[in-house]
Design an enzyme around this catalytic site. Structure first.
Site, PDB file in Angstrom:
ATOM      1  N   GLU B 444      20.281   6.875 101.579  1.00 26.32           N
ATOM      2  CA  GLU B 444      19.676   5.780 101.087  1.00 26.32           C
ATOM      3  C   GLU B 444      20.713   5.041  99.997  1.00 26.32           C
ATOM      4  O   GLU B 444      20.283   4.369  99.219  1.00 26.32           O
ATOM      5  CB  GLU B 444      18.328   5.915 100.486  1.00 26.32           C
ATOM      6  CG  GLU B 444      17.360   6.514 101.225  1.00 26.32           C
ATOM      7  CD  GLU B 444      17.100   5.849 102.751  1.00 26.32           C
ATOM      8  OE1 GLU B 444      17.757   4.724 103.095  1.00 26.32           O
ATOM      9  OE2 GLU B 444      16.842   6.657 103.742  1.00 26.32           O
ATOM     10  N   GLY B 445      22.038   4.995 100.194  1.00 27.20           N
ATOM     11  CA  GLY B 445      22.929   4.550  99.118  1.00 27.20           C
ATOM     12  C   GLY B 445      22.925   5.801  98.057  1.00 27.20           C
ATOM     13  O   GLY B 445      22.189   6.229  97.392  1.00 27.20           O
TER      14      GLY B 445
END
Lengths: 611, 611
Positions: B444-445
């Site tokens: 998610e990053g």
């Protein structure tokens, strides 16, 4: 598949330029006689070792992790495919005997050389390296306190690698606290003992690499006192050798199961059941704990080397990935023909890589410094030099174990992070390094125990003598170089931290004295932070020294391949971005144990039986 | 087997005493209408959720890790034993719809309540929790930008949990850099699109829990511009539903393989091959990246919750072990009838436990604060309040994601350390938490990307406005309480750090401006340290507030079970032993990018094509 190239250039730099090891070793009669202190010879051996490690051990690392070890119903253990063949090549090439005493068939090379090989082995395949690695402890203990008969029967086979050794200490209910072990020894009346009990977490405890396995076992002889003062050390062979050394009757020690572990799957971690197994006393009755520490000290530096070795290969693969993986565009573009630029252009990626590099290179310098100190302790003709070296080893071994394994784990994690999502996927190999590195912080005395050993035993109980000797070395270096243009700034930072270390030591010592019964708690509360502070002072010292050498080479126009400039740049990174951890540690050490002294009932629902 | 008891007392403390959430929610018409802002109701729902989580999900955590997911040749995926039955109970009980809009069949409970449940689910079984977890992103995106037809067809089934959703972003060559994805969309001319390409790392991408799986896929429509401005978002169902919602024809999306991962084995991480799969546009053409961020923001807080959840269960088990494991003797003895005392008596063990406790409780406070802010942003009747809440969410989401997952991983590692060698053994469960927690820092990053989002986008590009608003909140709290006897000392420390954060922000901003083309490099070089500093300021603020409430209760004699005294003691530990990390971070942020700007050739053997 993960890549690995032995850091040969850095070995040469540290051994020859930083430590001046060949000249130092040449002063010692042992190495003179064996003609093993020659710089070219040392270098050749390390290069040959690198070929073996890269060619034979590296390819087995992932398969070892995937396959693990398997126990059959009779207690035999099969190691992963290829482990045995590699071990046979290792023995045939004479590697196990590298730094052993020629008296027992060893080659008499300096530990300095063997240490370089150990780092490489740990990089390439730490699980495999533990099979011969554990043997070293058995050899040390037997060499120092074994009877001449035991030495003659066992040392040649252990040193040649024909047999391997183990250390059997832990029991299900007794890890750190060996005083409460339950394994018993009964006197058979014929010079042997019957050993009965269960030992767990025995690395390389059972395997198919060799015809025999020699267990060194802590047990309590019947009638001995309780606690650590009633423990003796016994040698228990898997097969009882005849006088000619041929393995004979199967002894009563069987692998009851293998542990399912987070990592180091290729090494068999055995539960060993001793059922009246025939054992021989090693050293003196009830002195087993002292004798064990001979094994433990070697094992502790060896464990630190695992942190270094894994940190190095993790770092190398992160660099390779960061040069290869293109993602986002730099300003200016560095690979304009491609849709994106390699992630190595991003400072945050470099920060992760440089963290690995700076810790690894300082760790390597510390490890080789300690290896040379071990050589000096063992062989220097001047007793005062031996003593000085022994003090250095005693003081810095807990740091080598704990600081190097903590850093190694963190470097593995940071290197994994460079890979993004791919770092979490098994085939890339990075997650194995994290899992394999984790155990180094736990076994051979947890890093918490190392910290207590450092602050409690090596510093405070010693009245700060060993610490002062080290401080003297730092002080001399600092005075000599404080006006140096290239490294003066680092010397200043180092000097402040070293002074602060002395102040913190006195502060903790004073608090401990003032706290009476609770004195030990004050030490216990800050020991881990103290070791980390101390580690930075040691690494800072080594980085300042390495930077000074590098700066001279650069200034003299002798930096043809950029090696010395990279050293200087890495030193700067270390002092800019890692060494400042001391600022926080200083504050938390000062805060001390006050915030850990609370009501256990309210906090954890723990009700002491006796208040 | 690992234990877990939901931290119900702490939920009540944070929701009612710290955040005064029921009163705040009662001001919002949405919760008034749905009658879901009642403190007792919220508490009952959380208690019921705890029973479900403890009873149904916890027992499946280890089996899920051991079995993993299995793909058959046709691409079907079987989840671990028990996962499907638990999912069916979860759906039957209505849990998926907890905080969804009643318009689509949701129960309209506050996110605040759903957030507490999410923490518990992540504690008990993070791999399982990801199946329904990913659905939330799909629901958010569809709710905000989906056409009425898509909403009507898909939202009820996704919200009821009858179907699950995924987010298909990453491709083999494109992770952080989604601008270079290759998945294509071709207009079928009938309102649908043909999607072709390969997506990797798709969590819950294929499984046997539900009759249908709804993929939200980023792809480039033919003729769209290159880069991020040419990407659109498509909905691609595994089975194409008829108008009545019955899954019909199998769509052209197949699971090509499952990844072998370090952890979260119970969740299927799929490679999905789209071969002319029929898709529907979600939102506007070429606005896919913007629409994706609707999903990502929810996912980022959700990922932070994984760090918190795993940290909590790891901590709880370390406490249980430390109370149970006897080793060494304390002075005075606390269990004199046993051969040794529980290791919880050692301050160093407590230090590890308290590290977990202090990070977990502050993380819980941050998470619930943000959940309440999400409720406020969505439903507050006053627009300025909505805006203020939205700014809080925007500013603190990267901190919730990165700081909470970094802390969660470290807490898992420290909790594992409490177990000594047993922590490395699979059956104890601790090593699974370390492996499961590690992914939160990556997906998610990555946490590096979160840091750039915070410092670059949320602080500097915003001209510091959001930061100043938060600083104003802190300032007001500080002025009100700086003379408070119980917490004044913490306020002082917090105030200094908050001022220093402002100074450091200006320093980095100035350096970035002064560096021209290299400006972004200065931000990139310190962003990770900056986020960590910021995280401590946020946690420090929350700890000071919690300590103030606790001190009042203690002073009023209302601390019957020691809960409030433990809060006070934990706050002291946080400020004494964890918050001082800011001292180091301040120095490394000041050091900046200078030490990362070196010759890439000498350091890494990297030769830019264009210098």
């Amino acid at each position: 598949m993960p890549q690995y190239k032995a850091p040969l250039r850095d070995f040469r730099f540290i051994i020859n330029e930083l430590l001046d090891a060949p000249a130092q070793l040449a002063q010692m009669p042992f190495y003179q006689e064996n003609e093993t202190a020659d710089a070219d010879l040392m270098n050749q051996v390390i290069e040959e070792a690198a070929r073996f490690v890269e060619g034979e051990l590296l390819p087995l690392n992932q398969v070892g992790d995937q396959q693990g070890c398997h126990r059959s119903e009779n207690g035999d253990v099969k190691t992963p495919d290829g482990f045995k063949a590699a071990y046979q090549k290792y023995v045939q090439a004479g590697w196990p005997a590298l730094d052993a005493d020629p008296k027992w068939g060893g080659q008499g090379m300096p530990h300095t050389v063997a240490n370089a090989m150990l780092e490489m082995m740990n990089s390439a395949n730490v699980a495999w390296a533990m099979y011969p690695g554990l043997t070293h402890g058995a050899v040390s203990a037997l060499s120092e306190v074994g009877s001449p008969e035991l030495q003659a029967l066992y040392l040649p086979k252990l040193i040649s690698g024909e047999w391997t050794g183990t250390m059997c200490l832990t029991e299900p209910h007794a890890g750190t606290d060996l005083g409460i072990i339950r394994t018993k020894a009964a006197d058979n009346g014929d010079g042997t003992y019957a050993i009965t009990g269960t030992k767990i977490f025995i690395s390389a405890g059972e395997h198919d690499l060799t015809d025999n396995i020699i267990h060194l076992v802590l047990a309590r002889l019947e009638g001995s006192p309780e606690g650590t003062k009633g423990i003796s050390l016994f040698l228990v062979p898997k097969f009882i050798p005849g006088a000619d050394g041929t393995p004979g009757e199967r002894n009563g020690v069987v692998c009851g199961s293998l542990e399912h572990k987070m990592g180091i799957h290729g090494n068999a971690t055995a539960v060993l059941n001793f059922d009246g197994a025939k054992g021989w006393l090693v050293g003196e009755i009830n002195r087993g704990m002292n004798h064990m520490f001979i094994m433990m000290n070697a094992a502790r530096l060896g464990t630190g080397m695992q942190g270094l070795g894994i940190g190095e290969i993790a770092y190398q693969n992160a660099v390779a990935y960061a040069k290869d993986r293109i993602q986002m565009r730099a300003e200016p573009r560095v690979t304009p023909d491609q849709p994106a630029d390699p992630i190595i252009v991003h400072p945050d990626v470099r920060r992760m890589l440089m963290t690995g590099r700076a810790y690894n290179e300082a760790g390597r310098a510390l490890a080789l410094w300690l290896a040379l100190a071990l050589d000096t302790e063992a062989h220097h003709p001047i007793e005062a030099k031996q003593k000085e070296a022994a003090d250095t080893v005693a003081l810095l071994t807990p740091i080598a174990k704990a600081f190097m394994t903590d850093n190694g784990f963190n470097v593995a994690v940071q290197s994994q992070q460079v890979f993004g999502g791919h770092g979490y996927i098994a085939e890339w190999g990075m997650e194995q390094y994290v899992r394999d590195a984790r155990i180094g912080q736990i076994y051979e005395g947890t890093n918490g125990i190392q910290s207590l050993d450092l602050l409690g035993r090596k510093v405070l109980m010693d009245g700060g003598k060993k610490l002062q000797a080290l401080a003297g070395t730092l002080q001399a270096f600092a005075e000599e170089n404080e006006d140096d243009e290239a490294v003066g700034e680092y010397i200043t930072q180092l000097g402040k931290a070293a002074n602060q270390l002395a102040t913190l030591t006195m502060l903790v010592g004073q608090k401990a004295m003032d706290s009476g019964d609770k004195g030990q708690d004050e030490v216990n509360a800050v020991a881990v932070d103290y070791l980390r502070y101390f580690g930075h002072v040691v690494y800072g010292y080594l980085w300042a020294r390495m930077a000074k050498i590098a700066a001279e080479k650069v200034a003299a126009g002798q930096d043809l391949d950029g090696f010395y400039q990279a050293k200087l740049d890495t030193a700067k990174f270390y002092f800019d971005r890692l060494f400042p951890e001391t600022k926080s540690l200083s504050q938390t050490i000062k805060a001390g144990g006050e915030s850990l002294d609370f009501d256990l009932r309210g906090m954890f629902g723990f009700e002491p039986e006796h208040a």
